[in-house]
Design an enzyme around this catalytic site. Structure first.
Site, PDB file in Angstrom:
ATOM      1  N   ARG B 103       0.845  -1.196   0.000  1.00  7.46           N
ATOM      2  CA  ARG B 103       0.000   0.000   0.000  1.00  7.46           C
ATOM      3  C   ARG B 103       0.877   1.243   0.000  1.00  7.46           C
ATOM      4  NH1 ARG B 103      -2.560   0.292   6.201  1.00  7.46           N
ATOM      5  NH2 ARG B 103      -0.570   0.248   7.281  1.00  7.46           N
ATOM      6  N   ASN B 141      -5.452   7.342   4.000  1.00  5.39           N
ATOM      7  CA  ASN B 141      -5.318   6.605   5.263  1.00  5.39           C
ATOM      8  C   ASN B 141      -3.908   6.778   5.758  1.00  5.39           C
ATOM      9  OD1 ASN B 141      -5.686   4.390   7.323  1.00  5.39           O
ATOM     10  ND2 ASN B 141      -4.061   3.500   6.071  1.00  5.39           N
ATOM     11  N   GLU B 142      -3.771   7.152   7.000  1.00  5.63           N
ATOM     12  CA  GLU B 142      -2.450   7.253   7.634  1.00  5.63           C
ATOM     13  C   GLU B 142      -1.429   7.835   6.656  1.00  5.63           C
ATOM     14  OE1 GLU B 142      -1.696   3.364   9.259  1.00  5.63           O
ATOM     15  OE2 GLU B 142      -3.105   3.680  10.893  1.00  5.63           O
ATOM     16  N   GLU B 316      -8.899   4.563  14.905  1.00  5.86           N
ATOM     17  CA  GLU B 316      -8.618   3.131  14.991  1.00  5.86           C
ATOM     18  C   GLU B 316      -8.045   2.881  16.382  1.00  5.86           C
ATOM     19  OE1 GLU B 316      -5.972   1.850  11.861  1.00  5.86           O
ATOM     20  OE2 GLU B 316      -7.139   2.819  10.281  1.00  5.86           O
ATOM     21  N   TRP B 324       2.161  -6.063  13.414  1.00  6.07           N
ATOM     22  CA  TRP B 324       3.239  -5.375  12.701  1.00  6.07           C
ATOM     23  C   TRP B 324       4.425  -4.946  13.565  1.00  6.07           C
ATOM     24  CZ3 TRP B 324       3.149  -0.844  15.243  1.00  6.07           C
ATOM     25  CH2 TRP B 324       1.913  -0.377  15.724  1.00  6.07           C
ATOM     26  N   GLU B 364      -2.917  -8.381   7.101  1.00  6.70           N
ATOM     27  CA  GLU B 364      -3.297  -8.123   8.484  1.00  6.70           C
ATOM     28  C   GLU B 364      -4.122  -9.243   9.097  1.00  6.70           C
ATOM     29  OE1 GLU B 364      -5.043  -4.201   8.564  1.00  6.70           O
ATOM     30  OE2 GLU B 364      -3.107  -3.220   8.271  1.00  6.70           O
ATOM     31  N   GLN B 365      -3.968 -10.440   8.604  1.00  7.63           N
ATOM     32  CA  GLN B 365      -4.787 -11.538   9.127  1.00  7.63           C
ATOM     33  C   GLN B 365      -4.457 -11.870  10.574  1.00  7.63           C
ATOM     34  OE1 GLN B 365      -3.538 -15.609   7.372  1.00  7.63           O
ATOM     35  NE2 GLN B 365      -3.044 -14.146   5.788  1.00  7.63           N
ATOM     36  N   MET B 366      -3.321 -11.443  11.079  1.00  6.61           N
ATOM     37  CA  MET B 366      -3.000 -11.678  12.492  1.00  6.61           C
ATOM     38  C   MET B 366      -3.336 -10.466  13.362  1.00  6.61           C
ATOM     39  SD  MET B 366      -2.028 -14.798  12.650  1.00  6.61           S
ATOM     40  CE  MET B 366      -1.193 -15.022  14.225  1.00  6.61           C
ATOM     41  N   HIS B 367      -4.001  -9.494  12.792  1.00  9.71           N
ATOM     42  CA  HIS B 367      -4.407  -8.292  13.519  1.00  9.71           C
ATOM     43  C   HIS B 367      -5.805  -8.542  14.095  1.00  9.71           C
ATOM     44  CE1 HIS B 367      -5.541  -4.207  14.377  1.00  9.71           C
ATOM     45  NE2 HIS B 367      -4.434  -3.706  13.876  1.00  9.71           N
TER      46      HIS B 367
HETATM   47 ZN   LIG Z   1      -4.482   1.313   9.936  1.00 10.83          ZN
END
Ligand SMILES: [Zn+2]
Ligand SMILES: [Zn+2]
Ligand SMILES: [Zn+2]
Lengths: 655, 655, 655
Positions: B103, B141-142, B316, B324, B364-367
């Protein structure tokens, strides 16, 4: 004598005269000018602007200051880079071009830059050849600094191929010399040979060594051509160069200095100590962070005296905190004076300080000068005055030589060998050599650094800490010398082409002592082991050799498994291991005494140097320390006494 | 109020309605949508697909949820990159293109991307301008995350050259402002100026600062244009942005937030603590690994409140382990609730959690999410319920302001100065500021972060931990303010162009206190030394200044060599060193008390914040701790008591 | 049997005969030839030179030595690279071409190199197919070493796109399988898909896994084609390959070995120990620096036996110090013999030493041989003689199999998963697996490494330290097996495409034990916490899972907060944490005993292996140690006794 590096172009013209008057008042003799000033001297191609420099020289000359001019080639201007983009060097670790925006952005293999450098040098040389105030020249600046000896450019590649053809004649002879049969690296033509960079894994060591030799010769070629231009047009002027520490040039420093009248050193004790000892623990590091290590600057002084004709100059000396180390401490009060005297003790004839006034702008704005940005005087001013007065009061003879009966052999090509073939991460060539040097200095022994081709007939002890390539000419010189020779491990283990000595290590040294290195190991620095010498135990083991011992060789120190750690015959002492400094100090003391070299029992942090009739005692500690010099000579103290004051020095004269 | 980040496009449409019902049940008000969804909204150039988003909004609106839409510009789709490859940014450390596949793969200087970003933003804005459920917008975003503010592209270079021309007018004035005479960096034309990257050694600091200013302005230009598009078409909607920690944007955060209705923060206490304290030893690190450091998230809350109009939002918040950081611990039970309250205490009006349901796929599947991949509720669910209920039960006023009498001045351009000119590796701008902040917070003091241009008339104490560039306008504001001012070292030492203050440090601050910085040193963090204050000894020394002191200035703390470490007059306290936090706590307590700022003797790991009528006590430790708030006011506990439970909080109300 | 790696082309022809006679005298059977010799075999395109090889074979054959030939493809010659520059691979971390000058400079996706490799293989195969002395072939050398499995070239990209199309059929199905909707990574066409390298931040894990699968298949494709060429022309010869440690190939090792007659391992215990344990403290590291870790080489032996048909060979064994680790110690006296026996104990049929004589030139000149550069015999010579004699005296059966009742499942694709998604820096797949293995070995248990597709019907205990992807086929095999199964954390948590198991971890394993992983955390290795098992406390926590537990599951170890750390039913033991080795030893002992697997109480540094009728006891310590083997069997010592000598071994035979 004293001098200073001055950049009038950084300051309004109306400050120049006052500056000159103050320089005179401080007792300076020399002013170095025009370094890095190409864009000011030639703002556009072929359009020269020397007015400002003429005026600056005139203002300084009026105060009887003598001028040293610099060729401005360390900083080619942007218009020149834009005209000849091939001037820019290529990073050998990434393959990317190293761009404009700082300094030293040139490739020693760019013929365009070679030609342009000689042109601007010639223009300057012609202009100032007969100027009465100009006495000498500095070539470029800190040549090879910022890892610029090596470039990964196409220019470098093609020049390397030509160099290889000249060195080896035929491709068959190169294949044979290197052993390219290994891993199918055989070549059919010189044009096939790449630079030994960016390969899948480590490249051929002989290939790497050839590339380093070539790169060094490119630097020397460039530098020699510049010297020739200056000497041709200014036969009355001296030509010198301001060297960085020898290990950092990645070039043959003896060759670089050969055509100079004398060599200079740029002395930054705190910055260098910060970098060299960066991995040390708090106690070891903190102790010297504001004094510099007692032997680090000295070692460079002796290095540069070694490549100089006799004595040397300090062209730049740190007068306060610098800006380029990991951390940049302030020198303790007295250290600017002490460092100046330390340089003199090791053979400096002139000390120039860097710089007259701290610059308010650009990369070095945090680098202290003798004067501050607001034109006030920094603490260095008074210390320089004190040093100036002490030089006069002690009637110190700045033309006297350092007379040493102990030599250490240094050689960049052997440094390369150990860098190319590290074999153990804990083997650091510079540290190995430094530890031997430090051990000798703790014994009050003055050290000459000499090249492998030097005349060794006047030495009593010759120390060779790390010299894998030892050729037969050196063996003959060592045989002819009256000196006892101390070899560290790895000595003689390699041929000229970085292959193993066919008769095993120590190769040609076997002619002097019948031993063979049957195997070699390297250990982590924290995983060392004891060696025993005369009943005491020391620590060793970063590099260990297993020796087979011939007739007439005795073992004088042993590993705990009883294998020989140090062996000896009348001519040679061979160390088969890298030990701690403590062991080196004890062993070298015994050897020195046996050779008739006087040693001293100096308190910790005290160093002794002798030059001409003078002896100088330096105290790097916070406590006054009494030194017992023995009763052998009659001494008269001309500064201080046997009780050396903290962060200070005493000077005696032999009567 | 509460909200959530939701990605309906990641889930089968038949799950949406149940999700909406459960969101409602959890007490959520806001749902953020469409972030990162460009490839779904415009699968091919010019072919739009808004059906799914329309439906998602409809399903959510049916449950009375309010929608915040995002411009999807943080993730340009592949077809767009393929059409305009110049969108991709270039790594300034390597010169390689930063490719598609994650991204933020866009260059703020790509005009193609600028145009395309505004186009998609306009398409969305027009479509949803009058949708009754849509209440606001999040831009991108960010922004600037992943070091994307700086690009080494040709686009960036040419835009930089134009920016320089606009800023400096003539090349002569740029040469003069920067001091390009140094190292022959003089330019004849703006087109000669490269980006200050990939040079042989360090580039010119003024050049670097200009490049950072330019890069920041490119981000602001892009962001402002997007805000303008949204405001033009959706005048009824708010426009906000979700910020990462201020130091990470490498952009002027005040400028970035200026045109927004309010600012948001993305709050990940554990991930941030793991990264920021990565070099800490086991005991220091382990202590807060599952709670976050008591001051780290708070510091960002106060930062973002500072750039916001009044209060701010959390867009968020971490509901469980993230993916991360170097290591990703689980929050201790109660921390999701505690962090939510901590944000509220510092001025948050709305807390949105990231994300509704953990994604089963991609980066981000572990988020963690509020719901697990199997649609079960994670432990965060109950903590959010508890927080929701406590908000109601305490009748907490989410519109109240934080009223602080203590301000800290923050400024990205001063952060740049210390990053460009580090001078000592142990000088870390973010840490320096954090230590001052933490000291104030340990005293129970609420802190406003303000810009150098802020109105300072309402403060009693203004703290400036690190601000090398202090211009005359700020000096006048400080003079006009009733506050006592605390300056950390380096303050005022530089001009606007990153050259040294000609009158020496602290430059313009000399108008407020007659002192001069005569020299500066930096030391290793493990090689510090004692300073003495009121008979007690503290540790200091990463950065030390030698002061010359004028009339009316008293020395209130000294180094062990008797030099001044902290000096003071009525208006100013100046610290000439970086000390430990303990010293800052003691000194700032004395100063606060003297200024009439109330301080508290809080037990370790307890923090106090006040907002409106409410006071909130947070306990970051495993033990219940009793807090003595003094008898000065009448307080009523609406949650908990003076005995604050472990990993919990108490709330009182002033009566 | 014994053998050696020999490079006659490195030595004058007149040395060959004496070499052959000495090989015979040392008791060697096999000589490996022609590795890396392409430039000697084909000095120019199409011009072959086999004379030297024919002669070398003839000289060796005269001494009844059997020849193993190598395809020389690990080192394409320069003329070939110059003709087809696309052979060179591209560094995936930098995007730069990895040039000529070392070895393995080829891209598995270069069709030019594929064709040329098969051509030279065929030329050799045809020439030596019916040579009576030639018995077998080694393909290439240490395939995939130096990170060459992955290339960032255009060749690789296009082959990857084609591979993806083949695997997924339609772009929609790829988008669906990966979840490209995340971050707008949806593709419209396979030609849009880049390699997952050099992006702004981390790339999509499914994309990364696909790239690793593709890259592995490219290596297998190349290797299988070469095997096919050799088998076609030399049906009577065996074909083998010399593997590096399994985790280093980044390829599916089972697939790579499938078409081989048997697999070989290149055994360098000290170099590998130095690299693998580089971050260990002094005491832990120093202890094994000259012996190698007792389990590290063994683990690789068992790995390679696992991918081989039954037993395996050592194709290269370290006979002294090597040159390529961080530090390169000398083996302690006896270790060359001990390692040889250790390999035999684990199933080696033949041990070949690398190399006959140390090379005097090129990259490996510091790598010891059996003979030194000066043709003298190194200490390894006598140890090999001793080993040879002991093999004969003990009448050891080198054809016997290792019969283990305990299996560990290994799988490169699961290694990839944990490398792609590390989640915590302290999670090291290789270390995790090693710790389970070491725990089993400390119990005297022999271990089979098997693939996830293996027949598990003969095992009593199956251990799965780390296997995120567990498909239903494996579940069925586990169900069918009589074994108890031990799963480490992460097991079953992922689908085939590296997305989260939709039913949460342990995914399909839930069919065997009703538990769910509700959350996962990772901690720093120095920030772990206690777990309790049978009243004793151990350390754990680098990876922790929070479990929900269904019926019939009991918790047998708990975290200090009472959560389940290890759970169990009749079929399965599931560890929800990464613990210390001590805990694994205790737990696995309990489980083994319960399954009827015999365990031993071995003194520290003692290891036991059983093969055929023989049991071998190895002592890695400096003290003699007595081993109590229990009274269950009648044993007869054929070498040494129960009192195992330091750095030595004892062998018993079951009577
Ligand atoms: Zn974010
Ligand atoms: Zn300099
Ligand atoms: Zn090998």
């Amino acid at each position: 004598m004293l001098g200073v590096c001055y950049y009038p172009e950084h300051w309004p013209q109306d400050m120049w005269q006052q500056d000159a008057i103050e320089m005179r008042a401080l007792g300076l003799t020399y002013v170095r000018l025009a370094e890095f000033s190409w864009s000011k001297l030639e703002p556009q191609e072929g359009t020269y602007n020397f007015d400002w420099l003429d005026k600056a020289i005139a203002v300084l000359a009026e105060q009887d200051l003598k001028i040293i001019l610099c060729t401005p080639t360390a900083t080619p201007p942007k218009w020149l880079i834009d005209k000849f983009p091939d001037i820019l060097p290529v990073d050998i670790n990434t393959g990317t071009t190293r761009g404009f925006g700082s300094r030293r952005h040139y490739d020693f293999s760019s013929e365009n830059y070679f030609r342009e450098s000689m042109r601007i040098s010639e223009v300057m040389a012609k202009r100032y050849a007969s100027h009465p105030a100009v006495v000498g020249w500095q070539t470029d600046n800190e040549i090879a600094c910022h890892d610029t000896t090596h470039s990964g450019s196409d220019n470098a590649k093609h020049a390397f191929q030509a160099w290889l053809e000249k060195r080896y004649g035929t491709i068959e002879s190169l294949n044979e010399a290197w052993g390219t049969i290994f891993w199918s690296m055989e070549y059919q033509d010189f044009s096939q040979i790449e630079l030994p960079i960016l390969a899948v894994t480590e490249t051929h060591p002989s290939h790497q060594l050839a590339y380093r030799r070539f790169s060094s010769e490119q630097v020397v070629r460039y530098h020699d051509a510049m010297i020739a231009v200056l000497k041709k047009h200014c036969p009355e002027h001296f030509v010198t160069h301001n060297f960085i520490p020898m290990t950092d040039t990645q070039a043959d420093n003896f060759a670089l200095a050969e055509k100079l009248n004398f060599a200079c050193y740029d002395n930054y004790p705190l910055g260098r100590t910060d970098l060299f000892f960066a991995d040390r623990d708090t106690d070891t590091f903190k102790r010297y962070m504001r004094t510099g290590h007692p032997d680090f600057a000295s070692c460079s002084f002796d290095h540069v005296r070694g490549i100089s004709k006799d004595n040397f100059w300090i062209m730049e000396q740190q007068p306060g905190p610098v800006n380029w180390a990991h951390h940049n401490p302030r020198p303790l009060p007295g250290m600017v004076r002490l460092w100046s005297w330390e340089a003199v003790a090791h053979g400096a004839e002139t000390i120039c300080y860097f710089r007259w006034r701290q610059a308010a702008f650009a990369q070095e704005q945090m680098h202290a000068g003798i004067k501050r940005v607001d034109n006030s005087k920094s603490v260095a001013w008074q210390e320089i005055e004190q040093f100036r007065d002490e030089l006069a009061e002690t009637e110190f003879d700045l033309t006297a030589s350092v007379n040493s009966s102990v030599a250490m052999i240094m050689s960049t090509s052997n440094q390369w060998v150990t860098e190319i073939e590290r074999q153990g991460d804990s083997f650091d060539h510079q540290l190995v050599e430094f530890e031997y040097y430090s051990a000798l200095r703790q014994l009050g022994i003055d050290v000459d650094f000499v090249s492998p081709n030097a005349d060794l007939s006047s030495y009593k002890l010759v120390v060779v800490p790390c010299m894998p390539i030892v050729d037969k000419v050196l063996i003959s010189a060592l045989e002819a010398s009256p000196a006892h020779i101390v070899f560290g491990p790895r000595s003689g283990a390699k041929t000229e082409e970085l292959t193993l000595a066919p008769e095993l290590g120590p190769g040609n040294i076997q002619r002097l002592i019948p031993i063979k290195v049957e195997s070699t190991e390297t250990l982590r620095a924290d995983c060392t082991m004891p060696i025993l010498y005369k009943g005491a135990s020391y620590s060793a083991g970063r590099w260990n050799e297993e020796l087979a011992i011939g007739e007439g060789v005795k073992t004088i120190a042993r590993f705990s498994n009883q294998q020989a750690a140090v062996v000896q015959n009348d001519k040679i002492t061979y160390l088969a291991t890298l030990s701690d400094v403590e062991f080196l100090r004890v062993l070298l003391n015994d050897l020195a005494v046996a050779c008739g070299v006087k040693t001293y029992l100096l308190p910790e942090d005290i160093r002794l140097s002798q030059r001409g009739q003078f002896g100088l005692l330096f105290n790097y500690s916070a406590q006054a320390k009494r030194v017992d010099l023995g009763a052998s000579e009659q001494l008269e103290f001309v500064l201080g006494s046997e009780e050396v004051a903290p962060y200070s020095l005493s000077i005696y004269k032999r009567v």
